[in-house]
Design a protein around this motif. Structure first.
Motif, mmCIF file in Angstrom:
data_model
loop_
_atom_site.group_PDB
_atom_site.id
_atom_site.type_symbol
_atom_site.label_atom_id
_atom_site.label_comp_id
_atom_site.label_asym_id
_atom_site.label_seq_id
_atom_site.Cartn_x
_atom_site.Cartn_y
_atom_site.Cartn_z
ATOM 1 N N TYR A 1 -6.571 -11.944 -0.341
ATOM 2 C CA TYR A 1 -6.409 -13.067 -1.466
ATOM 3 C C TYR A 1 -6.510 -11.929 -2.817
ATOM 4 O O TYR A 1 -6.137 -12.172 -4.384
ATOM 5 N N SER A 2 -7.348 -11.542 -3.010
ATOM 6 C CA SER A 2 -7.708 -9.902 -3.623
ATOM 7 C C SER A 2 -8.356 -8.711 -3.551
ATOM 8 O O SER A 2 -8.833 -8.809 -1.849
ATOM 9 N N LEU A 3 -8.742 -7.603 -4.635
ATOM 10 C CA LEU A 3 -8.787 -5.985 -3.749
ATOM 11 C C LEU A 3 -9.315 -6.048 -5.047
ATOM 12 O O LEU A 3 -9.175 -6.199 -6.260
ATOM 13 N N LYS A 4 -10.587 -5.194 -5.012
ATOM 14 C CA LYS A 4 -11.392 -4.647 -5.964
ATOM 15 C C LYS A 4 -11.847 -2.820 -5.138
ATOM 16 O O LYS A 4 -12.557 -2.864 -4.277
ATOM 17 N N GLY A 5 -11.167 -2.373 -6.752
ATOM 18 C CA GLY A 5 -11.210 -1.003 -5.799
ATOM 19 C C GLY A 5 -11.216 -0.307 -7.517
ATOM 20 O O GLY A 5 -11.006 -0.744 -7.920
ATOM 21 N N ILE B 1 -9.342 3.135 1.237
ATOM 22 C CA ILE B 1 -8.005 3.109 2.005
ATOM 23 C C ILE B 1 -6.829 2.307 0.784
ATOM 24 O O ILE B 1 -7.665 1.716 0.096
ATOM 25 N N GLY B 2 -5.974 3.366 0.385
ATOM 26 C CA GLY B 2 -4.907 3.054 -1.154
ATOM 27 C C GLY B 2 -4.189 2.070 -0.367
ATOM 28 O O GLY B 2 -3.552 1.964 0.847
ATOM 29 N N TYR B 3 -4.117 0.528 -1.698
ATOM 30 C CA TYR B 3 -3.479 -0.386 -1.104
ATOM 31 C C TYR B 3 -2.361 -0.110 -2.676
ATOM 32 O O TYR B 3 -2.577 -0.082 -3.198
ATOM 33 N N TYR B 4 -0.919 -0.125 -2.113
ATOM 34 C CA TYR B 4 0.347 -0.369 -2.838
ATOM 35 C C TYR B 4 0.251 -1.782 -3.458
ATOM 36 O O TYR B 4 0.758 -2.168 -2.725
ATOM 37 N N LEU C 1 -10.110 -5.872 -10.596
ATOM 38 C CA LEU C 1 -9.848 -6.414 -9.547
ATOM 39 C C LEU C 1 -8.790 -7.398 -9.908
ATOM 40 O O LEU C 1 -8.464 -7.273 -11.064
ATOM 41 N N LEU C 2 -8.055 -7.573 -8.261
ATOM 42 C CA LEU C 2 -6.570 -8.286 -9.237
ATOM 43 C C LEU C 2 -6.710 -8.851 -7.277
ATOM 44 O O LEU C 2 -6.615 -9.126 -6.631
ATOM 45 N N TYR C 3 -5.828 -9.803 -8.487
ATOM 46 C CA TYR C 3 -5.565 -11.238 -7.657
ATOM 47 C C TYR C 3 -4.144 -10.810 -6.159
ATOM 48 O O TYR C 3 -3.065 -10.876 -7.382
ATOM 49 N N ILE C 4 -4.534 -10.996 -5.658
ATOM 50 C CA ILE C 4 -3.230 -10.216 -4.649
ATOM 51 C C ILE C 4 -2.298 -11.046 -4.112
ATOM 52 O O ILE C 4 -2.754 -12.547 -3.461
ATOM 53 N N GLN C 5 -1.090 -11.563 -4.288
ATOM 54 C CA GLN C 5 0.291 -12.679 -3.822
ATOM 55 C C GLN C 5 0.807 -11.574 -1.915
ATOM 56 O O GLN C 5 0.940 -10.508 -2.569
ATOM 57 N N GLN C 6 0.472 -11.784 -1.151
ATOM 58 C CA GLN C 6 0.844 -10.849 -0.086
ATOM 59 C C GLN C 6 2.411 -11.670 0.060
ATOM 60 O O GLN C 6 2.285 -12.919 1.115
ATOM 61 N N ILE C 7 3.444 -10.919 0.757
ATOM 62 C CA ILE C 7 4.712 -11.010 1.079
ATOM 63 C C ILE C 7 4.631 -10.564 2.125
ATOM 64 O O ILE C 7 5.039 -9.252 2.270
ATOM 65 N N ILE C 8 5.415 -11.443 3.776
ATOM 66 C CA ILE C 8 5.343 -10.735 4.448
ATOM 67 C C ILE C 8 6.660 -10.739 5.465
ATOM 68 O O ILE C 8 6.946 -12.406 5.092
ATOM 69 N N ARG C 9 7.811 -10.094 5.166
ATOM 70 C CA ARG C 9 9.389 -9.732 5.615
ATOM 71 C C ARG C 9 8.997 -9.333 6.925
ATOM 72 O O ARG C 9 7.998 -8.432 7.776
ATOM 73 N N PRO D 1 4.501 1.679 -14.945
ATOM 74 C CA PRO D 1 4.327 0.172 -15.400
ATOM 75 C C PRO D 1 4.437 -0.724 -14.196
ATOM 76 O O PRO D 1 4.755 -1.752 -14.294
ATOM 77 N N THR D 2 5.469 -0.229 -12.863
ATOM 78 C CA THR D 2 5.533 -1.293 -12.110
ATOM 79 C C THR D 2 4.463 -1.081 -10.476
ATOM 80 O O THR D 2 4.753 -2.371 -10.044
ATOM 81 N N PHE D 3 4.194 -0.405 -10.694
ATOM 82 C CA PHE D 3 3.184 -0.360 -9.672
ATOM 83 C C PHE D 3 2.401 0.652 -9.394
ATOM 84 O O PHE D 3 1.531 1.330 -10.304
ATOM 85 N N ALA D 4 0.368 -0.128 -8.868
ATOM 86 C CA ALA D 4 -0.660 0.542 -9.282
ATOM 87 C C ALA D 4 -0.960 1.041 -7.229
ATOM 88 O O ALA D 4 -1.089 0.243 -6.358
ATOM 89 N N VAL D 5 -1.615 1.914 -6.973
ATOM 90 C CA VAL D 5 -2.510 2.281 -5.941
ATOM 91 C C VAL D 5 -3.718 1.934 -5.985
ATOM 92 O O VAL D 5 -4.627 2.659 -7.118
ATOM 93 N N ILE D 6 -4.694 0.954 -5.571
ATOM 94 C CA ILE D 6 -5.768 0.824 -5.625
ATOM 95 C C ILE D 6 -6.372 0.922 -4.332
ATOM 96 O O ILE D 6 -6.059 0.765 -2.933
ATOM 97 N N ASP D 7 -7.407 2.128 -4.605
ATOM 98 C CA ASP D 7 -8.284 2.593 -3.434
ATOM 99 C C ASP D 7 -9.720 1.946 -2.969
ATOM 100 O O ASP D 7 -10.020 1.503 -4.083
#
Length: 194
Positions: free
Chosen positions: A3-7, A24-27, A45-53, A14-20
């Motif tokens: 749901y969210s990542l805090k790190g 653990i680094g999340y792209y 704190l980022l609100y996350i939308q996870q898309i699984i393919r 401008p198009t992606f961030a890596v949140i530690d």
């Protein structure tokens, strides 16, 4: 489901961030609106939308819940994928996108790279009743040296599939008019002028 990542912002473009988060680094794919609110090395704190393919587990992060809601509305429209939704959110503010949808301004929506006439109409028809609550979003801009800004902007656009030759000509024109333009604003203006 995440749901969210805090790190800590470990990497930022401008198009992606890596949140530690605890080592653990999340792209996380982000829009320019979100990118403008992040700073490398700071906590977020980022609100996350996870898309699984079948072939990938993708994370998309948003600085506000409103931006995440708009992203989810956009990807609910047939023909609008996550990358197109991020490009739209990078090209238009939430209020501009909402106003374009509410007023049926398909011309403005079509200016977004990768969105044609049929998709723009579909966005308007599908979302007209759902976007009334999107207000103004504050946009922070930061300034860097021209060449660095230009190179970062062109690299970001290449990631989005836009030819460097096309974007460079537009970038030069924008930098002549406004040499102090930030990377985010430069990308936005290039996307509007393609």
């Amino acid at each position: 489901m995440i749901y969210s990542l805090k790190g800590i912002v470990q990497e930022l473009t401008p198009t992606f961030a890596v949140i530690d988060v605890s080592g653990i680094g999340y792209y996380v794919g982000i829009s320019l609106q979100t990118s403008q609110n992040l700073m490398q090395g700071s906590e977020v704190l980022l609100y996350i939308q996870q898309i699984i393919r079948e072939d990938a587990h993708l994370l998309f992060g948003f600085f506000t819940k409103q931006e995440k809601e708009m992203f989810n509305l956009l990807i609910s429209v047939n023909g609008v994928g996550p990358v197109s939704a991020l490009i739209l959110l990078s090209s238009l503010s939430l209020s501009e996108a909402a106003n374009a949808i509410l007023s049926g301004n398909s011309g403005l929506i079509q200016k977004v790279k990768g969105i044609g006439a049929k998709t723009a109409e579909r966005i308007i028809i599908d979302l007209r009743d759902k976007v009334g609550g999107f207000g103004n979003s504050e946009e922070k801009l930061s300034n860097f040296a021209d060449n660095k800004n230009k190179n970062e902007a062109l690299s970001a656009l290449e990631v989005l599939g836009i030819s460097r030759k096309v974007s460079e000509k537009i970038a030069d024109r924008i930098l002549k008019q406004n040499p102090e333009v930030s990377v985010e604003e430069l990308v936005k203006e290039i996307l509007k002028n393609i």
